[in-house]
Design an enzyme around this catalytic site. Structure first.
Site, mmCIF file in Angstrom:
data_model
loop_
_atom_site.group_PDB
_atom_site.id
_atom_site.type_symbol
_atom_site.label_atom_id
_atom_site.label_comp_id
_atom_site.label_asym_id
_atom_site.label_seq_id
_atom_site.Cartn_x
_atom_site.Cartn_y
_atom_site.Cartn_z
ATOM 1 N N ARG A 21 0.845 -1.182 0.000
ATOM 2 C CA ARG A 21 0.000 0.000 0.000
ATOM 3 C C ARG A 21 0.888 1.242 0.000
ATOM 4 N NH1 ARG A 21 -5.133 -0.966 3.687
ATOM 5 N NH2 ARG A 21 -5.072 -2.855 2.457
ATOM 6 N N SER A 112 -7.842 -0.578 -0.212
ATOM 7 C CA SER A 112 -8.868 -0.897 0.772
ATOM 8 C C SER A 112 -9.654 0.334 1.249
ATOM 9 C CB SER A 112 -8.210 -1.620 1.939
ATOM 10 O OG SER A 112 -9.181 -2.235 2.729
ATOM 11 N N HIS A 113 -9.575 0.639 2.528
ATOM 12 C CA HIS A 113 -10.346 1.740 3.103
ATOM 13 C C HIS A 113 -9.603 3.071 3.027
ATOM 14 C CE1 HIS A 113 -7.626 -0.032 5.919
ATOM 15 N NE2 HIS A 113 -7.584 1.100 6.549
ATOM 16 N N LYS A 125 -3.198 -6.189 -3.570
ATOM 17 C CA LYS A 125 -3.398 -7.340 -2.691
ATOM 18 C C LYS A 125 -3.154 -8.589 -3.523
ATOM 19 C CE LYS A 125 -6.771 -5.493 0.618
ATOM 20 N NZ LYS A 125 -8.058 -5.729 1.291
ATOM 21 N N ASP A 276 -16.184 -0.994 2.955
ATOM 22 C CA ASP A 276 -15.039 -0.157 2.595
ATOM 23 C C ASP A 276 -14.775 -0.236 1.088
ATOM 24 O OD1 ASP A 276 -13.909 -2.691 2.409
ATOM 25 O OD2 ASP A 276 -11.978 -2.061 3.224
ATOM 26 N N ASP A 278 -12.842 -1.806 -0.999
ATOM 27 C CA ASP A 278 -12.760 -3.078 -1.736
ATOM 28 C C ASP A 278 -13.762 -4.113 -1.224
ATOM 29 O OD1 ASP A 278 -11.279 -3.279 0.665
ATOM 30 O OD2 ASP A 278 -10.056 -4.900 -0.136
ATOM 31 N N ASP A 280 -14.427 -5.575 1.726
ATOM 32 C CA ASP A 280 -14.215 -6.638 2.716
ATOM 33 C C ASP A 280 -14.587 -6.205 4.139
ATOM 34 O OD1 ASP A 280 -12.020 -4.988 2.861
ATOM 35 O OD2 ASP A 280 -10.515 -6.586 2.723
ATOM 36 N N ARG A 281 -14.744 -4.894 4.368
ATOM 37 C CA ARG A 281 -15.130 -4.443 5.719
ATOM 38 C C ARG A 281 -16.614 -4.084 5.776
ATOM 39 N NH1 ARG A 281 -10.491 -0.769 8.408
ATOM 40 N NH2 ARG A 281 -8.724 -2.029 7.738
ATOM 41 N N THR A 343 -3.169 -9.651 14.022
ATOM 42 C CA THR A 343 -3.959 -8.801 13.119
ATOM 43 C C THR A 343 -3.616 -9.088 11.662
ATOM 44 O OG1 THR A 343 -4.083 -7.078 14.780
ATOM 45 C CG2 THR A 343 -4.384 -6.397 12.495
ATOM 46 N N GLU A 362 -12.341 -9.334 12.991
ATOM 47 C CA GLU A 362 -11.398 -8.382 13.554
ATOM 48 C C GLU A 362 -12.156 -7.152 14.020
ATOM 49 O OE1 GLU A 362 -7.257 -8.435 11.577
ATOM 50 O OE2 GLU A 362 -8.659 -8.094 9.954
ATOM 51 N N GLU A 363 -11.560 -6.446 14.978
ATOM 52 C CA GLU A 363 -12.187 -5.229 15.501
ATOM 53 C C GLU A 363 -12.287 -4.142 14.437
ATOM 54 O OE1 GLU A 363 -10.131 -2.348 15.589
ATOM 55 O OE2 GLU A 363 -8.570 -3.668 14.783
ATOM 56 N N SER A 364 -11.469 -4.260 13.387
ATOM 57 C CA SER A 364 -11.383 -3.220 12.359
ATOM 58 C C SER A 364 -12.483 -3.382 11.314
ATOM 59 C CB SER A 364 -10.006 -3.262 11.708
ATOM 60 O OG SER A 364 -9.743 -4.576 11.219
ATOM 61 N N LYS A 375 -12.190 -11.405 4.477
ATOM 62 C CA LYS A 375 -13.382 -10.918 5.152
ATOM 63 C C LYS A 375 -14.376 -10.443 4.089
ATOM 64 C CE LYS A 375 -10.869 -6.645 6.283
ATOM 65 N NZ LYS A 375 -9.418 -6.885 6.317
ATOM 66 N N ARG A 494 -1.643 2.200 17.238
ATOM 67 C CA ARG A 494 -3.018 1.885 17.609
ATOM 68 C C ARG A 494 -3.043 1.427 19.062
ATOM 69 N NH1 ARG A 494 -5.095 2.304 12.655
ATOM 70 N NH2 ARG A 494 -4.467 0.993 10.911
HETATM 71 C C1 VG1 Z 1 -5.686 -2.766 9.387
HETATM 72 C C2 VG1 Z 1 -6.565 -3.427 10.420
HETATM 73 C C3 VG1 Z 1 -6.500 -4.938 10.261
HETATM 74 C C4 VG1 Z 1 -6.877 -5.322 8.815
HETATM 75 C C5 VG1 Z 1 -6.001 -4.571 7.836
HETATM 76 C C6 VG1 Z 1 -6.407 -4.812 6.388
HETATM 77 O O1 VG1 Z 1 -4.343 -3.158 9.575
HETATM 78 O O2 VG1 Z 1 -6.193 -3.055 11.724
HETATM 79 O O3 VG1 Z 1 -7.360 -5.538 11.194
HETATM 80 O O4 VG1 Z 1 -6.718 -6.690 8.624
HETATM 81 O O5 VG1 Z 1 -6.092 -3.163 8.076
HETATM 82 O O6 VG1 Z 1 -7.734 -4.388 6.166
HETATM 83 P P1 VG1 Z 1 -3.254 -2.277 10.398
HETATM 84 O O7 VG1 Z 1 -1.979 -3.050 10.308
HETATM 85 O O8 VG1 Z 1 -3.220 -0.945 9.727
HETATM 86 O O9 VG1 Z 1 -3.775 -2.157 11.786
HETATM 87 V V1 VG1 Z 1 -8.321 -4.091 4.629
HETATM 88 O O10 VG1 Z 1 -9.900 -3.759 4.675
HETATM 89 O O11 VG1 Z 1 -7.273 -4.481 3.781
HETATM 90 O O12 VG1 Z 1 -8.041 -4.602 3.646
HETATM 91 CO CO CO Z 2 -10.678 -3.544 2.727
#
Ligand code: VG1
Ligand code: CO
Length: 539
Positions: A21, A112-113, A125, A276, A278, A280-281, A343, A362-364, A375, A494
């Protein structure tokens, strides 16, 4: 025309929690993207026998990246590419196609987000034949190659029209452009009781789904409006746009402002949700009510038997380390095998492949199951709708009912953003060194029970991963510290806080966690070291 192009390596192509990213402008540097893709190809044997799934979330540079990717795949003699129409595929849809057609890997171009656009972020990805993103052992190899790469292969030709569904061949590479939505919809129909959901909407149930002008619009419109009969207009910001219409496609209380405004009125729809960039959230909302993702995972687990795909039972459940312990209580009550992993969704993959777990989260804002190896935002929404259809309860009633039964984990995540990497690394290092001395110490009413790094030993591949530092108190409260692995510049610290209560069920999370926050700041010396008196983002 086949070309071998000389290149010089970059030193920063290490994949993080969700692939590679970077700032879009970094990705746009000459050869940057090409070097990275060639580094991946160089780790794969017999490319002439491999099929890959390719798509993206529609953000700025997606089209250009896909065209480059196609030309490199042809030049590298890849056997076949399956590409989403107009270059669109959500991360969960890509994982499904990858598994359904038994392909060898998948590429989703998305950050992603993170926001898109020329001043936003872009990402890659990369999943392998498991359907999930590659383990660290492989990303380490790719990183090593990326630091020494001297050439990449490129097939010079006109760009390919990705708008028509068709199959054709260029040199030795077969290219198939497929409907981005169809296979995903079929999979959802096989998991959930669509008739029950149609009845729910036929009874006048209302919802709003915010797609943030990213990839999920077409999926959500097809499923919620066309098939299930939700009113036209139930899906907002449905059109995938290169700049997401200026939106930050992160489904949480900070960025989903438009949806929150709609849901926080007395005449709001019955149900609100967002995904989000892509797909997955997910975020789940009731009328003026927010479901914390950790609670969501616990609630889905508790109700799994009402879903056709899980009615005969599930193997087990897992959560990431910082996620609250709510799901652990449900696992105990239902006598389900339970795991806690680092994570990042890739850590769930081995557990799913070995039939140890079915549900995880995950909490995210990530929840999912072993139907794929990512996800899945829309899956989570359909699961919630199914619970509502079955019980006749509202989102708020379902959640309050859960707290009554199990108690409530008050939970918040505090993000300290834009830190200098050295400052953040040193903070974590010093904190880790200090942990053994914390056991037994008292802060206010909180007595430290244990303090240690989180170490995960994968029961399948026997790899060991250390990620995050945990301070656990005698009343079950927890502080987890970790550095983000998805940022595109600087470092983000975090701090995840959790406090459990069996009978205080109606407090404001921020108030319940205020003391713990002060303790967390003190233990890690956050203000002294970073100059920040408070977090930049609280979710
Ligand atoms: C964050 C989240 C994690 C998640 C990751 C990818 O990572 O905390 O839970 O799996 O994003 O999400 P980090 O290392 O920034 O805390 V996503 O929606 O790719 O694709
Ligand atoms: Co995502």
């Amino acid at each position: 025309m086949l070309q071998t192009i000389q290149t010089t390596p970059f030193s920063d192509q290490k994949m993080g929690t969700g692939g590679l990213r970077k700032k879009t402008k970094v990705m746009m540097q000459p050869h940057y993207f090409e070097n990275f893709i060639q580094s991946i190809f160089n780790t794969i044997e017999n490319l002439n026998k491999k099929t890959f799934v390719v798509g993206g979330d529609g953000r700025f540079y997606n089209e250009i990246a896909i065209q480059k990717f196609i030309k490199m795949a042809i030049a590298n003699n890849v056997s076949k590419l399956i590409i989403g129409q107009n270059g669109l595929l959500s991360t969960p849809a890509s994982s499904n196609i990858l598994l359904k057609y038994k392909t060898d890997g998948g590429f989703v171009f998305s950050a992603s987000h993170n926001p898109g656009g020329i001043n936003g972020d872009f990402g890659v990805k990369y999943a392998n034949e498991t359907g999930g993103q590659i383990p660290t052992s492989i990303s380490d190899k790719i990183y090593a190659i990326s630091k020494t790469i001297t050439e990449f292969k490129f097939y010079e030709m006109e760009d390919i029209d990705l708008s028509q569904l068709r199959k054709f061949k260029i040199e030795n590479t077969e290219i198939e452009i497929i409907d981005s939505v169809k296979d995903y919809v079929e999979m959802m129909q096989n998991i959930f009781d669509f008739e029950a959901l149609k009845n729910l909407f036929a009874r006048g149930f209302t919802m709003k789904f915010d797609a943030f002008n990213a990839v999920t619009g077409p999926y959500a419109q097809k499923i919620f409006e066309d098939i299930l009969g939700a009113a036209k207009g139930s899906v907002i910001n449905y059109n995938p746009l290169p700049d997401f219409g200026g939106k930050h496609p992160d489904p949480n209380l900070t960025y989903a402002t438009e949806l929150l405004e709609i849901m926080n009125t007395p005449n709001s729809p019955d149900f609100g949700a967002a995904n989000d960039g892509d797909g997955d959230r997910n975020m789940i909302l009731g009328r003026n009510f927010f479901v914390s993702p950790s609670d969501s995972l616990a609630i889905l687990t508790d109700y799994h038997k009402i879903i056709p795909a899980y009615k005969n039972g599930i193997y087990g459940v897992a959560k990431s380390c910082p996620t609250s312990t709510a799901v652990e209580r449900v696992a105990k009550a239902l006598n389900l095998p339970y795991y806690e992993v680092p994570t990042g969704w890739k850590y769930f993959v081995n557990l799913m492949d070995s039939n140890r777990i079915t549900l995880c989260g995950e909490e995210s804002f990530g929840t999912g199951s072993s139907h794929i190896r990512e996800k899945d935002g829309i899956w989570a929404v359909l699961f919630w709708l199914s619970i509502i259809a079955k019980t006749g309860m509202s989102v708020e009633e379902i959640t309050r009912d859960h707290w009554k039964k199990y108690g409530r984990s008050y939970y918040l995540r505090f993000d300290f953003e834009g830190l200098e990497t050295e400052v953040a690394d040193k903070l974590m290092q010093d904190l880790e060194a200090k942990l053994p001395k914390l056991a037994g110490l008292k802060f206010d009413d909180f007595k430290v029970e244990t303090a240690h790094p989180f170490v995960y030993n994968d029961p399948v591949d026997k790899s060991s991963t250390k990620n995050g530092l945990i301070v656990k108190f005698e009343d079950g409260s927890r502080i987890v510290y970790r550095l983000s692995g998805t940022g595109s510049s600087g470092a983000t610290l975090r701090v995840y806080l959790e406090k459990y209560s069996k009978n205080r069920l109606n407090e404001a999370p921020r108030q319940m966690l205020d003391n713990l926050l002060a303790i967390a700041m003190e233990i890690a010396e956050i203000t002294q070291r970073t100059g920040k008196k408070e977090a930049d983002i609280v979710t």
